[in-house]
Design a protein around this motif. Structure first.
Motif, PDB file in Angstrom:
ATOM      1  N   GLN A   1       0.795  -1.211   0.000  1.00 23.62           N
ATOM      2  CA  GLN A   1       0.000   0.000   0.000  1.00 23.62           C
ATOM      3  C   GLN A   1       0.833   1.270   0.000  1.00 23.62           C
ATOM      4  OE1 GLN A   1      -3.465  -0.358   2.409  1.00 23.62           O
ATOM      5  NE2 GLN A   1      -3.145  -2.530   2.677  1.00 23.62           N
ATOM      6  N   ALA A   2       1.231   1.720   1.156  1.00 21.94           N
ATOM      7  CA  ALA A   2       1.960   2.982   1.196  1.00 21.94           C
ATOM      8  C   ALA A   2       2.995   2.926   2.290  1.00 21.94           C
ATOM      9  CB  ALA A   2       1.005   4.146   1.445  1.00 21.94           C
ATOM     10  N   GLY A   3       3.987   3.746   2.151  1.00 24.66           N
ATOM     11  CA  GLY A   3       5.034   3.786   3.166  1.00 24.66           C
ATOM     12  C   GLY A   3       6.229   4.544   2.650  1.00 24.66           C
TER      13      GLY A   3
ATOM     14  N   SER B   1       1.161   2.012   7.418  1.00 19.53           N
ATOM     15  CA  SER B   1       1.071   1.367   8.725  1.00 19.53           C
ATOM     16  C   SER B   1       0.872   2.467   9.767  1.00 19.53           C
ATOM     17  CB  SER B   1       2.342   0.573   9.009  1.00 19.53           C
ATOM     18  OG  SER B   1       3.433   1.457   9.063  1.00 19.53           O
ATOM     19  N   LEU B   2       0.363   2.084  10.915  1.00 15.72           N
ATOM     20  CA  LEU B   2       0.048   3.085  11.945  1.00 15.72           C
ATOM     21  C   LEU B   2       1.297   3.866  12.324  1.00 15.72           C
ATOM     22  CD1 LEU B   2      -1.969   4.342  13.901  1.00 15.72           C
ATOM     23  CD2 LEU B   2      -1.354   2.594  15.549  1.00 15.72           C
TER      24      LEU B   2
ATOM     25  N   TYR C   1       3.848   9.077  12.429  1.00 12.92           N
ATOM     26  CA  TYR C   1       5.034   9.904  12.203  1.00 12.92           C
ATOM     27  C   TYR C   1       4.680  11.103  11.331  1.00 12.92           C
ATOM     28  CZ  TYR C   1       9.634  11.255  10.481  1.00 12.92           C
ATOM     29  OH  TYR C   1      10.755  11.960  10.140  1.00 12.92           O
ATOM     30  N   VAL C   2       4.005  10.793  10.227  1.00  9.91           N
ATOM     31  CA  VAL C   2       3.686  11.844   9.262  1.00  9.91           C
ATOM     32  C   VAL C   2       2.737  12.868   9.881  1.00  9.91           C
ATOM     33  CG1 VAL C   2       2.499  12.304   7.088  1.00  9.91           C
ATOM     34  CG2 VAL C   2       4.124  10.417   7.243  1.00  9.91           C
TER      35      VAL C   2
ATOM     36  N   VAL D   1      -3.934   1.775   7.615  1.00  8.88           N
ATOM     37  CA  VAL D   1      -4.966   2.817   7.671  1.00  8.88           C
ATOM     38  C   VAL D   1      -5.966   2.607   6.523  1.00  8.88           C
ATOM     39  CG1 VAL D   1      -5.396   5.283   7.565  1.00  8.88           C
ATOM     40  CG2 VAL D   1      -3.345   4.430   8.701  1.00  8.88           C
ATOM     41  N   LYS D   2      -7.240   2.512   6.914  1.00  8.69           N
ATOM     42  CA  LYS D   2      -8.291   2.305   5.914  1.00  8.69           C
ATOM     43  C   LYS D   2      -8.963   3.633   5.594  1.00  8.69           C
ATOM     44  CE  LYS D   2     -11.501  -0.594   7.067  1.00  8.69           C
ATOM     45  NZ  LYS D   2     -12.144  -1.794   7.649  1.00  8.69           N
TER      46      LYS D   2
END
Lengths: 391, 701
Positions: free
Chosen positions: B599-601, B656-657, B662-663, B679-680
């Motif tokens: 997904q993302a990261g 991820s959480l 962090y962001v 995260v949905k």
């Protein structure tokens, strides 16, 4: 038998026998008291091996006496030159120590000699060198001591430089050294108006060193605490307890109780321990021994034929005894806490050697036989001094 | 000479000044002693200074994979000096403090807490322990915000006294092996045996007694800095330990046995991977780790039939028998001097081969063979025992190792029956660890390695001392003999007493043991059952011994009681160990043709992952600050930059959480979340100006 011993002493230990006697008596007292005072240190750091400190300290005392013997063998006329060369060495050493040295209590005062792995304080060398140089400068200019530019300026520059550098890391030593130098200037007939000027310049250097150096805050807090009559610092309080519980005859050798709570009972506060264990009698004896030492140093001034010898002897005796007085004054509460050891008595490692060295110089001056040849080299000494002047 | 006179005069003046100063010092001494004397003497008695210990932090104990087996955590005892708080603070806070204390400890009513503190205050007490129960760091933080407490030590009088406690993240797992040390420095296990390293060097500092019996340090720094303890790195494997413990416990419960122990060892290195001791608790309910039977004194017992392996070693090494030789066991009853030797099978096995005799664990056959070949010279048999080193302690890393017991031929207690009974594992005592060490040597082709539990002592990443595998005997027997012994052990599982644990998946080799227990000098109907062996037999990786003492019920033999536990442990290790389990499982899922849903990261982390799995991926455009979202493009993944730098609420879906926190928190947005996973959804849509957002709600799934 006794005669043999006396002959041996006469042959090998030249110079003032009373100074020899005082130094040896103080050395013995030192070994006994330090052995008692290092009990808690040994317990804390060496797992209870009290003999370790006894042995270490005895070896250092023996080495100090050996250095003293060596130094008294050298004709004192050489100490003018030795002093100046040491001064040239000690200035960079002080700088190196200030920047790289190992710190104890957050001040860089110690430099470790690589091979033998012993730490020493370059300020010890600088102190010796400064006094010898100053004595030599004063002696040479006795004829025109009122000349500001030629006689006085070189002295004030040297004093200011060395005291300032020492003051960066160790304010107490610097102030003490400055006072000794002032005293020496006074003895060396420098006009009082110049001395007042030195006080000004010195004060300037010391203040700047306080603000630039590492120990500025300690310096002020100590003075503040001394002025503040209500709050007696912990060390002083413990020292007073030691002194007042000692009584007239003391608690007896090795029976000190305050050594467990008094910080540095083997150096800064050794005088308190002496009074606690040996009472007022012991304290007065030590006081008397230092005064006697100073008196003998003063006698040499009177008997010496050359101003250099007399001034050197006076400078070194006063340096040592003044430090002793300041240390004892701290212990009894007459001055702010300085952290200066008691010369010849405290456990001080390498600084015992420098004390031995300066005692050796005094002894060398007290030998009549070295004086006779002093005239012969004074010409050579003159040239060297000339080359030194521009600095 | 007017210069000289002047100098001498000045020196005299200076001397006089110094002499006056010395006089002042002497005057101060007199003053201190006679005028202020009493004051200082009184002070020396009231002030109480003491050098007190500053405890060093105890080292940790780690398993082989770095999981923590034991560590030290700070706990706090809550104490209050009720006199400290000012009247208004006290009056205002005492009611709610009582309520909160009552709600926290749940042992007394709010009223009784309130009264306790109030009584102490009116009784002018200066030290009141609020509750004996010690609290953790988090609770301490929480409590220090409570009324009165929040005014701190000087304003509210609360004192949190730190107490260090040993904490075992895995609770009872290997608890006996990890052990403990009590305040008298007595203890067991690693904690005790390696206490020297773990405890470190306590420091010392000067403390002053303050009101209420507490001690306050006089200076900021310690006089002697404490030296924290070293960490102990063990060879234990938490997974194997867990598997073995579960298996053993189930069997103990099923058989209502008295105690049991399991040791699992790595064949090549002697590393102990699991060490379990379970004993029925004194109250009869459940089992607990109370004594190290595997190693300690109490674990010394007559080993029983597992010892027959040594008898076979002696016989084969002597060259007296072949595996195919036949031996008559008759009707299962044979008389040596005045005692009968019995086989467990009623009526006996008749005429069987030596191999069969071992597989079926025939007492008559083995004892007859040994008596026949060594009877005239028992010391020769004992020489073989000594050859293997079984007669002496292993100097194992844990203290309290049991010392093996063997009789000596020619001594008074050496009877004619001693040798035959010794040959089947009686009249001698061994610990399970000894037996296992012997079996491990057979598995290791004759090379006997010393079992070890601790592989290194370290501080942080710095290894202080490393323990290497130690070879006790390069070879305990000729390679021919070892090979035959290995065949025999495999035979036991294929055809013999442990046939019930045979499996096609991999090969197990081992030997059952069932010893009658000697209680008060008589052999009873209670048994000590064991199974020692190794697997996989063709290339042994692990050896293990399972001991179960006094099982109840009919099937009380080693093959029925201990061997199944061995099998269960072996199965689980085999299934988990990728190196052992090389065979392709038909059920293994083939990789899906579709790309995994990444997904993302952060781009560098995701790229590394994809590269590891051989998934082609590339960056589209410029990944601005390293945060990306993934877009599948023709069997490869494209990283699309996720602009998180802009002063707007970023799009954190798919992260991820940890990344999302962090962001978002870097933008000063507070985050609350529900659920687990990535995260949905986010409550504030991306692109909203960040300064409008204060709190964002994330839904994970």
């Amino acid at each position: 038998m006794m005669q043999d011993f006396k002959n041996w002493i006469d042959r090998n230990l030249k110079g003032d026998p009373i100074i020899w006697g005082i130094v040896i008596i103080l050395s013995i007292i030192s070994i006994v008291v330090v052995y008692s005072a290092t009990g808690s240190l040994a317990y804390k750091k060496s797992g209870g091996d009290t003999e370790k400190y006894l042995l270490d300290h005895s070896i250092m005392i023996a080495l100090g006496l050996f250095v003293m013997w060596l130094a008294h063998k050298i004709p004192y006329r050489f100490y003018g030159i030795i002093g100046k060369s040491l001064l040239f060495v000690s200035v960079p050493l002080l700088l190196i120590t200030y920047i790289f040295g190992s710190s104890i209590n957050e001040a860089n005062r110690w430099l470790t000699i690589p091979v033998i792995n012993r730490a020493f304080q370059p300020s010890d060398i600088a102190k010796l060198a400064l006094i010898a140089t100053l004595a030599s400068l004063l002696a040479k200019r006795q004829k025109n001591i009122d000349d500001f530019k030629n006689a006085f300026l070189p002295m004030i520059v040297v004093i200011g430089l060395v005291c300032g550098l020492i003051g960066l890391a160790n304010m107490s030593t610097a102030i003490l050294l400055l006072s000794t130098c002032l005293l020496l200037l006074f003895i060396g007939r420098v006009p009082m108006k110049y001395i007042a000027m030195v006080i000004l310049v010195g004060a300037l250097f010391l203040t700047s060193a306080v603000f630039l150096g590492q120990r500025g805050s300690t310096f002020f807090s100590r003075i503040e605490r001394f002025m503040d009559a209500d709050e007696i610092p912990f060390q002083a309080e413990q020292s007073f307890i030691a002194i007042s519980t000692g009584g007239i005859a003391g608690k007896g050798p090795g029976k000190s109780e305050q050594r467990n709570t008094l910080p540095h009972p083997y150096s800064d506060f050794i005088y308190a321990i002496i009074i606690e264990e040996y009472g007022m009698i012991g304290g007065a004896t030590v006081l008397f021994l230092y005064l006697a030492l100073l008196y003998r140093g003063m006698r040499i001034v009177a008997s010496s034929t050359k101003p250099f010898g007399g001034l050197l002897s006076a400078g070194l005796s006063f340096a040592l005894v003044l430090q002793a007085m300041v240390n004892m004054a701290v212990a009894v509460g007459l001055g702010p806490i300085t952290g200066l050891p008691l010369p010849l008595l405290s456990m001080g490692g390498t600084s015992l050697m420098f004390t031995g060295f300066s005692m050796g110089i005094i002894l060398s001056i007290s030998r009549g036989d070295h004086q006779d040849s002093a005239e012969a080299v004074s010409e050579g000494g003159n040239k060297l001094r000339k080359s030194f002047q521009p600095a | 000479m007017n210069i000289k006179r002047s100098i001498v005069l000045r020196v005299r003046v200076a001397f006089l000044v110094v002499a006056l100063f010395a006089g002042a010092i002497f005057y101060r001494i007199v003053h201190l002693q006679f005028v202020e004397g009493e004051k200082w003497q009184a002070k020396s008695e009231t002030i109480n200074f003491q050098y007190r210990q500053v405890s060093a932090t105890r080292g940790n104990i780690y398993a082989a994979d770095g999981s923590l087996l034991a560590t030290s955590l700070p706990f706090y005892r809550v104490v209050i000096d009720p006199m400290v708080a000012k009247e208004d603070v006290f009056a205002k806070g005492i009611d709610s403090l009582g309520l909160m204390l009552s709600a926290f400890y749940k042992d007394k009513s709010a009223e009784s807490y309130r009264r306790m503190i109030k009584d102490a205050r009116s009784g002018k007490k200066r030290y009141l322990i609020i509750n004996r129960q010690q609290i953790g760091y988090q609770d301490m933080q929480k409590m220090s915000r409570w009324p009165i407490f929040r005014n701190g030590r000087m304003g509210g009088g609360v004192i949190f006294e730190k107490v260090e406690k040993r904490y075992r993240p895995f609770n009872n797992l290997a608890s006996r092996t990890v052990g403990f040390v009590n305040e008298d420095k007595y203890g067991v296990g690693i904690e005790y045996s390696f206490n020297e390293y773990l405890e470190g060097q306590n420091g010392k500092a000067l403390f002053q007694r303050i009101a209420g019996g507490s001690w306050k340090p006089v200076f900021d720094a310690e006089d002697v800095k404490p030296d924290d303890g070293y960490d102990i790195l063990t060879t234990l494997d938490v997974n194997i330990q867990d598997v073995a413990e579960t298996a053993l416990l189930r069997q103990l419960q099923a058989k209502e046995a008295a105690f049991g122990c399991v040791i699992v060892m790595e064949v090549e290195t002697g590393h102990i991977k699991a060490l379990i001791n379970l004993q029925r608790n004194k109250n009869g309910i459940g089992y607990g780790e109370n004594y190290n039977f595997a190693i300690g004194d109490q674990g010394l017992t007559e080993p029983g039939s597992t010892f027959k392996l040594l008898s076979m070693l002696a016989l084969l090494e002597e060259g007296k028998v072949n595996l195919q030789d036949s031996i008559d066991t008759g009707n299962g009853r044979f008389k040596f001097y005045d005692r009968y030797m019995n086989d467990s099978k009623k009526g006996g096995y008749g005429k069987i081969t030596v191999k069969e005799a071992f597989e079926k664990s025939s007492n008559v056959a083995i004892s007859r063979l040994v008596e026949q070949h060594f009877g005239h010279q028992p010391s020769k048999f004992m020489a073989y025992v000594q050859e293997t080193g079984l007669h002496q302690p292993l100097s194992f890393q844990l203290k309290g190792e049991g010392i093996p017991y063997f009789k000596t031929p020619g001594q008074k207690n050496w009877y004619g029956t001693t040798l035959p009974w010794l040959s089947i594992g009686y009249e001698a005592k061994l610990t399970p660890l000894h037996t296992l060490t012997f079996y491990n040597a057979i598995a290791n082709n004759g090379k006997m390695v010393k079992p070890m539990l601790v592989k290194a002592v370290a501080r942080g990443n710095q290894i202080h001392e490393r323990y290497d595998s130690e070879v006790l005997r390069k070879s305990i027997a000729s390679s021919g003999t070892i090979e035959k012994l290995q065949q025999l052990l495999e035979g036991v599982v294929q055809n013999g007493t442990a046939k019930n644990i045979y499996t096609d998946e991999y090969r197990i080799a081992g030997k059952t043991g069932t010893a009658q227990k000697l209680i008060d000098g008589r052999y009873t109907q209670r048994y000590y059952t064991s199974f020692a062996g190794y697997f996989p037999a063709d290339n042994p990786k692990y050896s293990a011994i399972v001991v179960i003492d006094s099982p109840q019920g009919f099937a009380a033999y080693g093959g029925d009681v201990s061997a199944p536990v061995f099998r269960e442990i072996a199965d689980k290790i085999y299934a988990q160990d990728l190196q052992l389990n090389k065979k392709e499982n038909e059920k293994t899922y083939l990789a899906n043709a579709t790309l995994p849903y990444i997904q993302a990261g952060r781009v560098d982390e995701l790229q590394m992952l994809c590269n590891k799995f051989g998934i082609s991926n590339h960056v589209a455009g410029e990944a601005a600050d390293g945060w990306v979202k993934s877009v599948p493009v023709n069997r490869s993944i494209q990283w699309k930059p996720n602009k998180t730098e802009a002063p707007v609420v970023p799009d954190v879906t798919g992260m991820s959480l940890r990344d999302a926190l962090y962001v978002l928190e870097n933008k000063g947005i507070k985050v609350v979340y529900q659920g687990k996973g990535r995260v949905k959804g986010q409550s504030i849509s991306p692109g909203t100006p960040a300064n409008n957002a204060y709190l964002i709600n994330l839904v994970l799934g």
